[in-house]
Scaffold this active site. Structure first.
Site, mmCIF file in Angstrom:
data_model
loop_
_atom_site.group_PDB
_atom_site.id
_atom_site.type_symbol
_atom_site.label_atom_id
_atom_site.label_comp_id
_atom_site.label_asym_id
_atom_site.label_seq_id
_atom_site.Cartn_x
_atom_site.Cartn_y
_atom_site.Cartn_z
ATOM 1 N N GLU A 487 0.822 -1.223 0.000
ATOM 2 C CA GLU A 487 0.000 0.000 0.000
ATOM 3 C C GLU A 487 0.852 1.267 0.000
ATOM 4 O O GLU A 487 0.317 2.370 0.066
ATOM 5 C CB GLU A 487 -0.947 -0.025 1.205
ATOM 6 C CG GLU A 487 -2.016 -1.104 1.066
ATOM 7 C CD GLU A 487 -2.902 -1.258 2.296
ATOM 8 O OE1 GLU A 487 -2.498 -0.786 3.385
ATOM 9 O OE2 GLU A 487 -3.978 -1.864 2.170
ATOM 10 N N LYS A 599 5.861 -1.898 1.665
ATOM 11 C CA LYS A 599 5.227 -2.155 2.966
ATOM 12 C C LYS A 599 5.169 -3.647 3.284
ATOM 13 O O LYS A 599 5.431 -4.072 4.401
ATOM 14 C CB LYS A 599 3.810 -1.578 2.947
ATOM 15 C CG LYS A 599 3.037 -1.754 4.227
ATOM 16 C CD LYS A 599 1.622 -1.218 4.105
ATOM 17 C CE LYS A 599 0.861 -1.345 5.409
ATOM 18 N NZ LYS A 599 -0.555 -1.045 5.266
HETATM 19 C C1 BGC Z 1 -2.461 -4.265 5.197
HETATM 20 C C2 BGC Z 1 -3.553 -4.979 4.417
HETATM 21 C C3 BGC Z 1 -4.478 -5.670 5.394
HETATM 22 C C4 BGC Z 1 -4.989 -4.716 6.458
HETATM 23 C C5 BGC Z 1 -5.784 -5.416 7.546
HETATM 24 C C6 BGC Z 1 -3.084 -3.324 6.207
HETATM 25 O O1 BGC Z 1 -2.082 -2.706 6.964
HETATM 26 O O2 BGC Z 1 -1.637 -3.530 4.329
HETATM 27 O O3 BGC Z 1 -2.984 -5.912 3.533
HETATM 28 O O4 BGC Z 1 -5.557 -6.216 4.696
HETATM 29 O O5 BGC Z 1 -3.900 -4.078 7.094
HETATM 30 O O6 BGC Z 1 -4.990 -6.367 8.202
#
Ligand code: BGC
Length: 771
Positions: A487, A599
């Protein structure tokens, strides 16, 4: 990072009261049974820092979205798991003086989460402001045998005085969510009743009309003998309870046993709630605390028989892995296909208790291998049942066909509102398709495909078909404006992982169509009609499969995370001054987006999912390039890296990655455990042990193992349930010992060799990956 818990193989132990740690402990010592969850709040009143949390699975609230800049397509609400009626409350006062640990001198404080038997225990001595000293022992659990039941045993002993003890057991619906967007309270009172020795309260959510009835009944013992008592009844707004005054004598204990049944309109008719609650409660009350607790312990022992991991030579690792398994089993039991697994389970409000791609990408393997296959199947059915909503979601975003599952959901509707995630992080659709493959590959249950699987696969494929476009410039299909699992990049073009998982979905859908045509022709004919599968779309899917564009970096022989990634300044995490880390707390978002830092697993997520299609050298080249650029700022990152590292023979790295999440919450590694525990990442930790260190895969219907022993351990063992056969796999420096705990024989592949393990027998193989 904070290490204040004691090491123990089966217990989590806090042996000193520090108000600063209380909210962290409230998360860690949470109890749950898949139906309800309870943070480790105190029974007696507490005016210190605390996050009160009693949660009923599937009871949520559509909190009105709060957003600075509205974008078309945003959901109107964010679904929140609700803080529900506080059912644990038992206020205590001594000669009129309330017991509140924030105001007392606390000694001998011990809080224990007994994972083997499934209960929470707490004891302390407290010197009240008046100088009087008492000793308190408390034990509670939520039953995994009768899911509606919570039971508490709470004893008070005066240490240095005779006096009057006031015990006030209650049910309190005056609760709110700390994270409510407009500081609203979400509950209205519907029914309340308080009589001698019992009380009942029904509350209803202000929206969506979830009704929850909590009924309580209690009895009291003094010095081990049941006593008759008089109680005053309390009936206030959204509050019911009793007040009992008792004479107490130095060194003589008074014990209250409080039993509560929590029932909801999700399971029962609204006008039956109070009666059903009462009936369930009476049964529990008649059994009594000790019998309920024995049943609880036995049920937990059975769970452990199927899911335990034993690590010899490292108590800290042993405690951690059991904690993770315990929390996963507390969060999801597979009894109700309307429920799923929130990233924080029932241990806090964060992430709203909603479902993320975490379930399919990280949690499914745990439930596949540690329980009957119907448990994991329920997770798939959950998405199947939400297919219509996923189709609506795609329409809402302007697609003419197909299904886009939400990034965050409670009932199938999207409730996340950041454009780069809601609209762009569409790879989640791929994980949902892949979970179908994973389930069928693991269990061999191909009946799922014709019954439910194809509907989902076809609609996801249709979405991908419309989401890609043909680039005349490249002469290939491309996918623009997406966010991959990493992300820290938004609006990228041709995220390799997303393009790859999209094409994989199309391929798998076509395979499933062929399978059904050949093996279940009648069912296929029905589905063909129902889903209106057209030849033109099948040829379009084939065209996309053959002509998809994938960014690559030829010189390095790697897949490129997205177009233009190599234009970024290439820096490795090890060359960053550590004071920059974690980036998400130290850098502006703009700086993060422009950097090359990753990330969580992105290209590597694809190589993990589709490992069979890539040779080890390719996985190694990509691992060597991406891992050093990855900051692992999602707790979901390490497990994928750990598993791939093990696969390519980087055993130390595999262990290092495993360590990052194994004790994530127990040591408050990310400084955020007070918000709740990282439940979905716990499943990742389990994967690191079983798929990473154990090298477990399923290929061509066979269980495959490639175990190695991490250098820091003397030995470890894990249990897996494979197609009805329970196996225990023990790995020591010298050997791999496989015990078949079922009657039937099973052939498995260990270090590339097929070995038949007769039923109820043990087979010893030399450890070929001595580390
Ligand atoms: C992650 C996602 C995940 C979400 C809930 C985020 O920090 O990047 O991949 O679905 O957290 O765990």
């Amino acid at each position: 990072m904070k290490q204040y818990l004691k090491m123990d193989e089966w217990k989590i132990i806090e042996n000193h009261f520090d108000a600063e740690n209380n909210q962290i402990s409230e998360s860690i010592f949470s109890i749950g049974n898949g139906y309800m969850g309870q943070r480790a709040n105190f029974e007696e009143q507490y005016s210190g820092k605390s996050l009160q949390g009693s949660y009923m699975a599937g009871v949520y609230y559509p909190d009105k979205t709060r957003v600075g800049w509205w974008k078309n397509g945003y959901p109107e609400y964010f679904a929140k798991v609700l803080n529900s009626t506080n059912w644990i409350g038992i206020d205590i006062s001594i000669d009129g003086e309330a017991v509140d640990l924030a105001k007392c001198q606390v000694n001998d404080f011990v809080r224990i989460l007994n994972m083997k038997d499934g209960y929470l225990q707490r004891s302390f001595t407290a010197k009240l402001p008046s100088g009087k000293k008492i000793k308190v022992d408390a034990k509670r659990f939520v039953s995994i045998v009768q899911k509606e039941i919570g039971a508490i045993k709470y004893s008070v002993t005066p240490i240095d005085f005779d006096g009057v003890l006031t015990i006030s057991p209650y049910l309190d619906g005056n609760v709110k969510n700390t994270d409510s967007n407009y500081d609203e309270k979400f509950w209205d009172e519907i029914y309340s009743n308080s009589a001698m020795g019992e009380a009942s309260l029904t509350v209803k959510t202000k929206k969506l009309d979830f009704y929850v009835n909590s009924s309580m009944k209690y009895d009291i013992e003094q010095s081990g003998k049941k006593i008759n008592f008089n109680a005053r009844t309390k009936l206030e707004k959204k509050f019911v309870g009793n007040v009992v005054e008792l004479k107490i004598k130095r060194d003589e204990d008074t014990t209250i046993y409080k039993y509560v049944a929590n029932v909801t309109s999700r399971d029962y008719k609204i006008d039956e709630l109070e009666n059903v609650g009462k009936t369930i409660l009476e049964k529990a009350f008649d059994k009594g605390f000790e019998e309920l607790l024995n049943e609880q312990a036995e049920a937990w022992h059975n769970k452990w028989k199927e899911s335990d991991i034993v690590i010899e030579g490292d108590v800290s690792a042993q405690q951690a892995i059991r904690f993770n398994i315990f929390q996963l089993n507390q969060t999801y039991t597979g009894e109700d296909d309307r429920l799923n697994i929130g990233p924080k389970g029932f241990t806090g409000e964060k992430y709203g208790g909603s479902t993320y791609w975490d379930t399919e990408a990280y949690c499914l393997p745990f439930y596949l291998s540690t329980a009957d296959q119907k448990i994991a199947r329920q997770l798939l059915i959950y998405r199947y049942k939400q297919l219509d909503k996923a189709k609506e979601n795609a329409k809402k975003l302007g697609f003419t066909k197909g299904a886009l599952y939400p990034m965050v959901t409670m009932n199938g509707e999207e409730c996340h509102n950041e454009w780069e995630i809601t609209f762009e992080e569409i790879h989640r659709n791929g994980a949902i398709a892949h979970a179908i493959y994973n389930y069928v590959n693991y269990t061999g249950d191909k009946s799922y495909l014709g019954q439910y699987g194809l509907d989902v696969l076809v609609e996801i494929s249709r979405f991908w078909e419309e989401r890609v476009n043909f680039s005349n410039n490249k002469g290939k299909y491309v996918m623009l404006g997406v966010t991959g699992p990493n992300e820290y990049e938004n609006n990228s073009n041709n995220n390799w992982y997303t393009n790859r998982i999209a094409v994989w979905t199309l391929e798998y859908t076509l395979q499933v169509i062929d399978y059904l045509k050949n093996n279940e022709p009648e069912r296929y004919a029905e589905l063909h009609n129902k889903l209106n599968i057209k030849d033109t779309e099948i040829s379009k899917w084939k065209d996309i499969i053959d002509n998809m564009y994938y960014p690559v970096e030829e010189k390095l022989g790697i897949y490129l995370q997205q177009d233009g990634y190599m234009d970024k300044e290439q820096i490795l995490v090890k060359d960053l001054d550590p004071k920059n880390l974690p980036l998400n707390q130290n850098w502006s978002w703009d700086r993060i987006l422009r950097s090359c830092f990753i990330k969580q697993a992105d290209v590597l997520q694809g190589l993990y999912f589709l490992e069979d299609r890539y040779d080890t050298a390719t996985i190694k080249r990509n691992f060597d390039f991406y891992e050093p650029r990855t900051v692992h700022e999602s707790s979901l990152s390490s497990c994928v890296h750990s598993i791939l590292a093990a696969k390519i023979g980087y055993y130390e790295k595999a262990y290092e990655m495993y360590l990052r999440t194994a004790r994530l919450d127990l040591d408050n590694y990310n400084n955020d455990t007070e918000d709740g525990c990282h439940i979905t990442s716990m499943a990742g930790t389990w994967m690191s042990v079983v798929q990473g260190f154990g090298g477990m895969r399923v290929r061509n219907g066979k269980l495959v193992l490639n175990p190695f022993l991490p250098g820091h351990w003397n030995s470890f063992s894990f249990k897996v349930m494979f197609r009805g056969t329970l196996l225990k796999i023990d790995i020591s420096k010298e050997n791999v010992v496989v015990t078949n705990e079922a009657e039937q024989e099973l052939t498995i592949t260990i270090y590339d060799e097929d070995i038949l393990i007769p039923g109820e027998e043990t087979t010893v193989i030399v450890n070929k990956l001595r580390n």
